[in-house]
Design an enzyme around this catalytic site. Structure first.
Site, PDB file in Angstrom:
ATOM      1  N   ASN A 118      25.559   6.751 -26.680  1.00 35.01           N
ATOM      2  CA  ASN A 118      26.429   7.320 -26.848  1.00 35.01           C
ATOM      3  C   ASN A 118      27.380   5.860 -26.820  1.00 35.01           C
ATOM      4  O   ASN A 118      27.243   5.085 -25.797  1.00 35.01           O
ATOM      5  CB  ASN A 118      27.472   8.092 -25.844  1.00 35.01           C
ATOM      6  CG  ASN A 118      28.503   7.951 -26.116  1.00 35.01           C
ATOM      7  OD1 ASN A 118      29.369   7.109 -26.649  1.00 35.01           O
ATOM      8  ND2 ASN A 118      29.306   8.480 -24.369  1.00 35.01           N
ATOM      9  N   LYS A 120      30.024   4.257 -27.265  1.00 34.38           N
ATOM     10  CA  LYS A 120      31.984   4.523 -26.952  1.00 34.38           C
ATOM     11  C   LYS A 120      32.385   3.647 -27.635  1.00 34.38           C
ATOM     12  O   LYS A 120      32.362   3.933 -28.537  1.00 34.38           O
ATOM     13  CB  LYS A 120      31.614   4.090 -24.923  1.00 34.38           C
ATOM     14  CG  LYS A 120      30.683   5.136 -24.203  1.00 34.38           C
ATOM     15  CD  LYS A 120      30.469   4.892 -23.404  1.00 34.38           C
ATOM     16  CE  LYS A 120      29.781   5.817 -22.350  1.00 34.38           C
ATOM     17  NZ  LYS A 120      30.074   6.048 -20.819  1.00 34.38           N
ATOM     18  N   HIS A 140      32.395  15.580 -22.757  1.00 34.18           N
ATOM     19  CA  HIS A 140      32.344  14.487 -21.836  1.00 34.18           C
ATOM     20  C   HIS A 140      32.986  13.733 -21.350  1.00 34.18           C
ATOM     21  O   HIS A 140      33.981  14.033 -21.292  1.00 34.18           O
ATOM     22  CB  HIS A 140      32.068  12.665 -23.435  1.00 34.18           C
ATOM     23  CG  HIS A 140      30.921  11.772 -22.605  1.00 34.18           C
ATOM     24  ND1 HIS A 140      32.207  11.167 -21.538  1.00 34.18           N
ATOM     25  CD2 HIS A 140      30.167  11.419 -22.715  1.00 34.18           C
ATOM     26  CE1 HIS A 140      31.289   9.873 -21.198  1.00 34.18           C
ATOM     27  NE2 HIS A 140      29.598  10.466 -21.782  1.00 34.18           N
ATOM     28  N   GLU A 185      25.330  15.438 -17.531  1.00 36.22           N
ATOM     29  CA  GLU A 185      25.972  13.618 -17.056  1.00 36.22           C
ATOM     30  C   GLU A 185      26.497  13.854 -15.660  1.00 36.22           C
ATOM     31  O   GLU A 185      27.634  14.247 -16.006  1.00 36.22           O
ATOM     32  CB  GLU A 185      27.004  13.145 -17.891  1.00 36.22           C
ATOM     33  CG  GLU A 185      26.310  12.934 -19.010  1.00 36.22           C
ATOM     34  CD  GLU A 185      26.253  11.852 -20.225  1.00 36.22           C
ATOM     35  OE1 GLU A 185      25.706  10.964 -20.784  1.00 36.22           O
ATOM     36  OE2 GLU A 185      27.183  12.516 -20.611  1.00 36.22           O
ATOM     37  N   GLY A 203      28.352   5.616 -16.154  1.00 33.56           N
ATOM     38  CA  GLY A 203      28.607   3.790 -16.369  1.00 33.56           C
ATOM     39  C   GLY A 203      28.872   3.103 -14.837  1.00 33.56           C
ATOM     40  O   GLY A 203      29.487   2.316 -15.111  1.00 33.56           O
ATOM     41  N   SER A 254      23.747   5.981 -16.099  1.00 32.33           N
ATOM     42  CA  SER A 254      22.851   4.879 -15.875  1.00 32.33           C
ATOM     43  C   SER A 254      21.650   5.078 -15.993  1.00 32.33           C
ATOM     44  O   SER A 254      20.993   4.546 -15.479  1.00 32.33           O
ATOM     45  CB  SER A 254      23.257   4.365 -14.508  1.00 32.33           C
ATOM     46  OG  SER A 254      24.775   4.153 -14.365  1.00 32.33           O
TER      47      SER A 254
HETATM   48  P1  PGA Z   1      26.234   5.041 -19.218  1.00 33.69           P
HETATM   49  O1  PGA Z   1      27.098   6.334 -19.855  1.00 33.69           O
HETATM   50  O2  PGA Z   1      24.972   5.153 -19.653  1.00 33.69           O
HETATM   51  O3  PGA Z   1      26.887   4.251 -19.410  1.00 33.69           O
HETATM   52  O4  PGA Z   1      26.420   5.750 -17.939  1.00 33.69           O
HETATM   53  C1  PGA Z   1      26.471   7.249 -19.773  1.00 33.69           C
HETATM   54  C2  PGA Z   1      27.639   8.516 -20.935  1.00 33.69           C
HETATM   55  O5  PGA Z   1      28.307   8.170 -20.970  1.00 33.69           O
HETATM   56  O6  PGA Z   1      27.153   9.460 -22.663  1.00 33.69           O
END
Ligand code: PGA
Length: 253
Positions: free
Chosen positions: A13, A15, A100, A172, A178, A215
């Site tokens: 992802n 983003k 999401h 998630e 994040g 993460s």
């Molecule tokens: P992250 O995001 O790996 O940066 O924690 C995962 C996600 O939002 O799908």
């Protein structure tokens, strides 16, 4: 390790981390490297909407899927700034993320919205990647399972998946996204089992493909992928850098 039909699902992802040029650079690099990836890797990337078409063109011949990060539930109309599922499909998408946590929590998307989006995505030939997860407050209040059950019921109740269409669910935990604070893999496994049980109750014939997200990094990806009910990972930050993404990919032999 846990394989779903012989594959590990590695979903990226991106983003709003990668701009147009950066998305194309990473896609081209993945296309060049793809022949070195394990045949057990099933990969998809979720670029920003503007980069989606060129990225899909680059990845089409190397069997790396492309998906939308979000979609509107209607096909067409006066909805300034929105993009519909058939539009994403025509641009080369195979998947769409639905619900999401950043959509739910930063853009106030409701469970009702996710339900309509699931219908739209399925109707338009895309494979949904439904994201569910509890907030830190839910977790502190012992409401993790309740929150996830409400999210699943809203999104899946009454949904009809055409034969052969997969249902992908990403667990998630919101507090792990994040934040660098990843969920203990055994706890994630427990929640995945709970989600599979709930999905069986709602859609009796469907075995969901289960991804963990939050993460995930090169040093912990295998801890998740070695759990029996975790079939893949949905990776944000670490997928938007070619080096860390390839480190995750090359974990799979
Ligand atoms: P992250 O995001 O790996 O940066 O924690 C995962 C996600 O939002 O799908």
């Amino acid at each position: 390790m846990s394989l779903y039909k012989g594959k590990y699902y590695l979903f990226a992802n991106w983003k709003m981390y990668l701009d147009y040029d950066e998305s194309n650079i990473e896609a081209n690099a993945l296309a060049v490297e793809a022949k070195r990836f394990s045949p057990r890797v099933k990969m998809a990337v979720f670029p920003n909407a503007l980069s989606l078409y060129p990225v899909a063109q680059v990845l089409r011949d190397v069997d790396i899927g492309v998906g939308a990060q979000n979609t509107h539930w209607l096909d067409k109309g006066g909805y300034t700034g929105e993009i519909s599922a058939p539009m994403f499909k025509a641009a080369g998408c195979e998947y769409a993320l639905i619900g999401h946590s950043e959509r739910r929590h930063l853009f106030s998307e409701s469970n009702d919205d996710t339900q309509k989006k699931m219908e739209a995505v399925v109707k338009n030939g895309l494979t949904p990647v439904l994201c569910v997860g509890e907030t830190l407050q839910d977790r502190r209040d012992g409401k993790t399972n309740d929150t996830i059950e409400i999210q699943l019921r809203a999104a899946l109740q009454g949904l009809t998946l055409p034969k052969g269409r997969a249902l992908i669910i990403a667990y998630e935990p919101v507090w792990a996204i994040g934040s660098g604070e990843s969920c203990n893999p055994l706890e994630a496994e427990k929640e995945h089992k709970n989600i599979i049980r709930l999905v069986r109750g709602l859609l009796p014939k469907i075995e969901p493909i289960m991804l963990y997200g939050g993460s995930v990094r090169p040093d912990n990806a295998l801890d998740y992928l070695s759990q029996p009910s975790i079939h893949g990972v949905l990776v944000g930050g670490a997928s938007a850098k070619l080096k860390t993404w390839e480190e995750i990919i090359y974990n799979i032999k």
